[in-house]
Design a protein around this motif. Structure first.
Motif, PDB file in Angstrom:
ATOM      1  N   SER A   1      10.280   0.292 -10.866  1.00  0.00           N
ATOM      2  CA  SER A   1      11.029   0.769 -11.557  1.00  0.00           C
ATOM      3  C   SER A   1      12.464  -0.563 -11.314  1.00  0.00           C
ATOM      4  O   SER A   1      13.231  -0.485 -12.574  1.00  0.00           O
ATOM      5  CB  SER A   1      12.077   1.728 -10.841  1.00  0.00           C
ATOM      6  OG  SER A   1      12.410   2.120  -9.498  1.00  0.00           O
TER       7      SER A   1
ATOM      8  N   GLY B   1       0.504  -6.904  -4.470  1.00  0.00           N
ATOM      9  CA  GLY B   1      -0.333  -5.625  -4.453  1.00  0.00           C
ATOM     10  C   GLY B   1      -1.000  -6.156  -6.623  1.00  0.00           C
ATOM     11  O   GLY B   1      -0.244  -6.788  -6.729  1.00  0.00           O
TER      12      GLY B   1
ATOM     13  N   THR C   1      -3.966  -5.391  -9.271  1.00  0.00           N
ATOM     14  CA  THR C   1      -4.505  -4.456 -10.330  1.00  0.00           C
ATOM     15  C   THR C   1      -5.403  -4.611 -11.385  1.00  0.00           C
ATOM     16  O   THR C   1      -5.300  -5.154 -11.704  1.00  0.00           O
ATOM     17  CB  THR C   1      -3.267  -3.059 -10.588  1.00  0.00           C
ATOM     18  OG1 THR C   1      -3.994  -1.853 -10.776  1.00  0.00           O
ATOM     19  CG2 THR C   1      -2.311  -3.375 -11.385  1.00  0.00           C
TER      20      THR C   1
ATOM     21  N   SER D   1       0.959  -1.450   0.059  1.00  0.00           N
ATOM     22  CA  SER D   1       0.228  -0.052  -0.264  1.00  0.00           C
ATOM     23  C   SER D   1       0.687   1.433  -0.093  1.00  0.00           C
ATOM     24  O   SER D   1       0.818   2.463  -0.443  1.00  0.00           O
ATOM     25  CB  SER D   1      -0.809   0.022   1.665  1.00  0.00           C
ATOM     26  OG  SER D   1       0.085   0.387   1.976  1.00  0.00           O
ATOM     27  N   ASP D   2       1.916   1.051   0.320  1.00  0.00           N
ATOM     28  CA  ASP D   2       2.731   2.460   0.695  1.00  0.00           C
ATOM     29  C   ASP D   2       4.031   2.436  -0.899  1.00  0.00           C
ATOM     30  O   ASP D   2       3.906   1.722  -2.024  1.00  0.00           O
ATOM     31  CB  ASP D   2       3.978   2.433   1.516  1.00  0.00           C
ATOM     32  CG  ASP D   2       5.041   1.158   0.968  1.00  0.00           C
ATOM     33  OD1 ASP D   2       4.252  -0.082  -0.033  1.00  0.00           O
ATOM     34  OD2 ASP D   2       5.991   1.532   1.972  1.00  0.00           O
ATOM     35  N   LYS D   3       3.522   4.226  -1.536  1.00  0.00           N
ATOM     36  CA  LYS D   3       4.016   4.616  -2.633  1.00  0.00           C
ATOM     37  C   LYS D   3       5.558   5.097  -2.559  1.00  0.00           C
ATOM     38  O   LYS D   3       5.627   4.030  -4.374  1.00  0.00           O
ATOM     39  CB  LYS D   3       3.536   6.637  -2.348  1.00  0.00           C
ATOM     40  CG  LYS D   3       3.404   6.762  -3.782  1.00  0.00           C
ATOM     41  CD  LYS D   3       3.429   8.045  -4.320  1.00  0.00           C
ATOM     42  CE  LYS D   3       3.189   8.247  -5.297  1.00  0.00           C
ATOM     43  NZ  LYS D   3       3.167   9.686  -4.949  1.00  0.00           N
ATOM     44  N   LYS D   4       6.281   4.230  -1.521  1.00  0.00           N
ATOM     45  CA  LYS D   4       7.614   4.409  -1.987  1.00  0.00           C
ATOM     46  C   LYS D   4       8.376   1.997  -2.486  1.00  0.00           C
ATOM     47  O   LYS D   4       8.583   2.603  -3.578  1.00  0.00           O
ATOM     48  CB  LYS D   4       8.039   3.961  -1.314  1.00  0.00           C
ATOM     49  CG  LYS D   4       9.715   4.291  -0.598  1.00  0.00           C
ATOM     50  CD  LYS D   4      10.644   4.153   0.382  1.00  0.00           C
ATOM     51  CE  LYS D   4      12.001   3.705   0.290  1.00  0.00           C
ATOM     52  NZ  LYS D   4      12.866   3.954   1.757  1.00  0.00           N
ATOM     53  N   THR D   5       7.215   1.855  -2.215  1.00  0.00           N
ATOM     54  CA  THR D   5       7.187   0.321  -2.943  1.00  0.00           C
ATOM     55  C   THR D   5       6.372   0.295  -4.114  1.00  0.00           C
ATOM     56  O   THR D   5       7.195  -0.692  -4.752  1.00  0.00           O
ATOM     57  CB  THR D   5       6.715  -1.002  -1.666  1.00  0.00           C
ATOM     58  OG1 THR D   5       7.776  -0.495  -0.710  1.00  0.00           O
ATOM     59  CG2 THR D   5       6.933  -2.220  -1.636  1.00  0.00           C
ATOM     60  N   ILE D   6       5.755   0.910  -4.180  1.00  0.00           N
ATOM     61  CA  ILE D   6       5.339   0.381  -5.505  1.00  0.00           C
ATOM     62  C   ILE D   6       6.387   1.309  -6.995  1.00  0.00           C
ATOM     63  O   ILE D   6       6.403   1.099  -7.935  1.00  0.00           O
ATOM     64  CB  ILE D   6       4.080   0.984  -5.668  1.00  0.00           C
ATOM     65  CG1 ILE D   6       2.789   0.008  -4.843  1.00  0.00           C
ATOM     66  CG2 ILE D   6       3.678   1.666  -7.362  1.00  0.00           C
ATOM     67  CD1 ILE D   6       1.301   0.568  -4.634  1.00  0.00           C
ATOM     68  N   GLU D   7       6.459   2.331  -5.956  1.00  0.00           N
ATOM     69  CA  GLU D   7       7.280   2.894  -7.408  1.00  0.00           C
ATOM     70  C   GLU D   7       8.615   2.640  -7.012  1.00  0.00           C
ATOM     71  O   GLU D   7       9.239   2.131  -8.518  1.00  0.00           O
ATOM     72  CB  GLU D   7       8.157   4.517  -6.934  1.00  0.00           C
ATOM     73  CG  GLU D   7       6.796   5.885  -6.379  1.00  0.00           C
ATOM     74  CD  GLU D   7       6.875   6.602  -6.323  1.00  0.00           C
ATOM     75  OE1 GLU D   7       8.222   7.232  -5.325  1.00  0.00           O
ATOM     76  OE2 GLU D   7       6.658   7.816  -6.460  1.00  0.00           O
ATOM     77  N   GLN D   8       9.436   2.045  -6.707  1.00  0.00           N
ATOM     78  CA  GLN D   8       9.916   0.778  -6.571  1.00  0.00           C
ATOM     79  C   GLN D   8       9.714  -0.630  -7.438  1.00  0.00           C
ATOM     80  O   GLN D   8      10.726  -0.636  -7.384  1.00  0.00           O
ATOM     81  CB  GLN D   8      11.209   0.495  -5.128  1.00  0.00           C
ATOM     82  CG  GLN D   8      12.004  -0.790  -5.093  1.00  0.00           C
ATOM     83  CD  GLN D   8      12.628  -0.882  -3.557  1.00  0.00           C
ATOM     84  OE1 GLN D   8      11.504  -0.709  -3.004  1.00  0.00           O
ATOM     85  NE2 GLN D   8      14.106  -1.264  -3.977  1.00  0.00           N
TER      86      GLN D   8
END
Length: 107
Positions: free
Chosen positions: A20, A43, A45, A10-17
């Motif tokens: 990338s 996650g 989607t 749920s945290d944005k940092k992990t999703i961006e990682q």
């Protein structure tokens, strides 16, 4: 209450990682991005463009969570599952086999 084998991302940092530097495995129904981690986190989607009705998107999400709960071969990684528009929520046995084969490739 059922014991969870994973927690959700749920945290944005992990999703961006994940988006990338993650490695990608895909098949006809799923695209799975993953990175190594200490605890399995998942996650899911589903595109609103491909599945218009929220009822269908929620049903697919519940099916995938159920596949993961019942799976014995969940990799110890952060996994982000993207459902493709070819997903057939009525044929859940084939969808489960497909997801399990992707988990085997990840291991």
């Amino acid at each position: 209450m059922k014991n969870k084998k994973f927690s959700s991302i749920s945290d944005k940092k992990t999703i961006e990682q994940i988006f990338s530097i993650a490695k990608i495995v895909s098949d006809r129904y799923y695209l799975v991005r993953f990175i190594t981690s200490d605890s399995p986190r998942v996650g899911i989607t589903i595109s609103k463009k491909n599945f218009k009705r929220a009822v269908v998107r929620n049903k697919i999400r519940r099916q995938i969570r159920n596949f993961i709960y019942n799976s014995n071969n969940i990799p110890q990684k952060n996994i982000f599952i993207i459902v493709k528009n070819t997903y057939d929520y009525k044929n859940h046995i084939e969808m489960q086999k497909s997801l399990n084969s992707l988990f085997q490739k990840i291991k």
